[in-house]
Motif scaffolding. Structure first.
Motif, PDB file in Angstrom:
ATOM      1  N   THR A 118      -4.553   0.345  -3.269  1.00 27.92           N
ATOM      2  CA  THR A 118      -5.201   1.394  -3.844  1.00 27.92           C
ATOM      3  C   THR A 118      -4.398   2.547  -3.929  1.00 27.92           C
ATOM      4  O   THR A 118      -4.227   3.358  -4.867  1.00 27.92           O
ATOM      5  CB  THR A 118      -6.625   1.805  -3.043  1.00 27.92           C
TER       6      THR A 118
ATOM      7  N   MET B 197     -16.289   1.132  -7.982  1.00 24.01           N
ATOM      8  CA  MET B 197     -17.602   1.645  -7.666  1.00 24.01           C
ATOM      9  C   MET B 197     -18.517   1.930  -8.682  1.00 24.01           C
ATOM     10  O   MET B 197     -19.903   2.074  -8.441  1.00 24.01           O
ATOM     11  CB  MET B 197     -17.410   3.023  -6.682  1.00 24.01           C
TER      12      MET B 197
ATOM     13  N   ASP C  92     -14.854  -6.542  -2.502  1.00 26.29           N
ATOM     14  CA  ASP C  92     -14.323  -5.983  -1.031  1.00 26.29           C
ATOM     15  C   ASP C  92     -15.747  -5.484  -0.298  1.00 26.29           C
ATOM     16  O   ASP C  92     -16.545  -4.823  -0.901  1.00 26.29           O
ATOM     17  CB  ASP C  92     -13.449  -4.886  -1.109  1.00 26.29           C
TER      18      ASP C  92
ATOM     19  N   ASP D 213      -6.089  -3.360  -6.519  1.00 23.31           N
ATOM     20  CA  ASP D 213      -6.889  -3.155  -5.790  1.00 23.31           C
ATOM     21  C   ASP D 213      -7.655  -1.649  -6.106  1.00 23.31           C
ATOM     22  O   ASP D 213      -7.472  -0.704  -5.487  1.00 23.31           O
ATOM     23  CB  ASP D 213      -6.199  -3.150  -4.344  1.00 23.31           C
TER      24      ASP D 213
ATOM     25  N   HIS E  17     -13.135  -7.147   5.133  1.00 28.58           N
ATOM     26  CA  HIS E  17     -12.231  -6.320   5.322  1.00 28.58           C
ATOM     27  C   HIS E  17     -12.105  -5.190   6.451  1.00 28.58           C
ATOM     28  O   HIS E  17     -13.154  -4.552   6.080  1.00 28.58           O
ATOM     29  CB  HIS E  17     -11.973  -5.569   3.827  1.00 28.58           C
TER      30      HIS E  17
ATOM     31  N   GLY F  14     -10.724  -2.034   7.321  1.00 24.52           N
ATOM     32  CA  GLY F  14      -9.695  -0.914   6.589  1.00 24.52           C
ATOM     33  C   GLY F  14      -8.809  -0.241   7.654  1.00 24.52           C
ATOM     34  O   GLY F  14      -9.175  -0.646   8.827  1.00 24.52           O
TER      35      GLY F  14
ATOM     36  N   LEU G  88     -16.244  -2.863  -5.151  1.00 25.56           N
ATOM     37  CA  LEU G  88     -16.523  -2.724  -3.876  1.00 25.56           C
ATOM     38  C   LEU G  88     -18.007  -3.430  -3.902  1.00 25.56           C
ATOM     39  O   LEU G  88     -19.078  -3.199  -4.588  1.00 25.56           O
ATOM     40  CB  LEU G  88     -16.835  -1.233  -3.456  1.00 25.56           C
TER      41      LEU G  88
ATOM     42  N   ASP H 293       0.935  -1.181   0.062  1.00 24.76           N
ATOM     43  CA  ASP H 293       0.013  -0.139  -0.025  1.00 24.76           C
ATOM     44  C   ASP H 293       0.886   1.276  -0.076  1.00 24.76           C
ATOM     45  O   ASP H 293       0.684   2.374  -0.788  1.00 24.76           O
ATOM     46  CB  ASP H 293      -1.017   0.007   1.155  1.00 24.76           C
TER      47      ASP H 293
ATOM     48  N   THR I  78     -10.419  -5.708  -7.841  1.00 22.11           N
ATOM     49  CA  THR I  78     -11.438  -5.579  -6.990  1.00 22.11           C
ATOM     50  C   THR I  78     -12.414  -4.614  -7.198  1.00 22.11           C
ATOM     51  O   THR I  78     -12.486  -3.602  -7.924  1.00 22.11           O
ATOM     52  CB  THR I  78     -10.707  -5.123  -5.526  1.00 22.11           C
TER      53      THR I  78
ATOM     54  N   LYS J 294     -10.892  -1.091  -6.203  1.00 23.55           N
ATOM     55  CA  LYS J 294     -12.132  -0.622  -5.501  1.00 23.55           C
ATOM     56  C   LYS J 294     -13.162  -0.018  -6.432  1.00 23.55           C
ATOM     57  O   LYS J 294     -13.720   0.947  -5.984  1.00 23.55           O
ATOM     58  CB  LYS J 294     -11.718   0.231  -4.067  1.00 23.55           C
TER      59      LYS J 294
ATOM     60  N   SER K 263     -21.059  -1.111  -4.129  1.00 20.21           N
ATOM     61  CA  SER K 263     -21.560  -0.742  -5.480  1.00 20.21           C
ATOM     62  C   SER K 263     -22.830  -1.465  -5.949  1.00 20.21           C
ATOM     63  O   SER K 263     -23.155  -2.220  -5.434  1.00 20.21           O
ATOM     64  CB  SER K 263     -20.501  -0.830  -6.295  1.00 20.21           C
TER      65      SER K 263
END
Length: 210
Positions: free
Chosen positions: A33, A63, A109, A59, A134, A136, A84, A8, A82, A61, A87
């Motif tokens: 991300t 949406m 995720d 990653d 997850h 976060g 979300l 990350d 990945t 994420k 979404s």
């Protein structure tokens, strides 16, 4: 059970150096991300080129615009992308359709999903490959973990594989393994320790014993 390394807080050269140290002990490398935001999909492309034997997860994420974003990540060499769980179904469906065309996989995720059980059933029916519980960074700061959520999705998910991410360390790994996810995602538990290869090797060994 597989082990995924989440990267990350690194740039591309740092990511390459980290992966070199632990590559024999991991199955999947995650371009997190923050790395994608800082470096773009070039990070995915360069890591896949340098470590072709590892699966690479982007990653993103996602949406919105699921199909398009999966297409772009696939072009960069991502094996898993990945989306979300919060979404829209149409976004997840579009991502899955594009992933099938490109022979790639979709991980959903579940971060910030309120009703984990109900949403996991819906997502499982959309044909995704992995569903990931997850905790976060912000959740971890509040002392939350994902073990209960993992037990929930293990109970209701029939087709997708299950994954867990968020704050997993060598000390907590036995508890994670006991919950039997298909994929264990570790970030700082490897990247934040002094002897990364030794810790990654121990994690690999514990996971392989299952």
């Amino acid at each position: 059970m597989e082990l995924q390394l989440a990267l990350d807080l690194v740039n591309i050269p740092e990511a390459k150096q980290l992966i070199k140290e632990v590559a024999p002990y991991i199955d999947i490398v995650e371009i997190g991300t923050p790395v994608v935001i800082n470096e773009g999909l070039r990070a995915v492309k360069e890591i896949k080129a340098e470590f072709p034997s590892l699966k690479v997860l982007a990653d993103l994420k996602i949406m919105d615009a699921g199909g398009y974003e999966v297409m772009k990540a696939s072009e960069a060499g991502a094996d898993i992308i990945t989306v979300l769980g919060v979404s829209d179904d149409s976004t997840i469906r579009g991502a899955v359709e594009e992933a099938r065309k490109q022979n790639k996989k979709i991980m959903v995720d579940m971060i910030n999903v309120k009703d984990i059980a109900a949403r996991a059933v819906e997502i499982d029916n959309l044909g995704v490959d992995y569903i990931c519980v997850h905790s976060g960074y912000d959740h971890q700061a509040e002392g939350k973990n994902s073990f209960q959520d993992l037990a929930t999705i293990k109970r209701v998910v029939k087709q997708a594989k299950t994954a867990i991410a968020g704050g997993i360390k060598l000390q907590t790994l036995p508890e994670v393994i006991h919950a039997q996810p298909d994929l264990v995602i570790v970030g700082g538990g490897i990247t934040g320790v002094e002897d990364k290869p030794a810790v990654a090797a121990q994690m690999h060994q514990l996971i392989r014993q299952r």
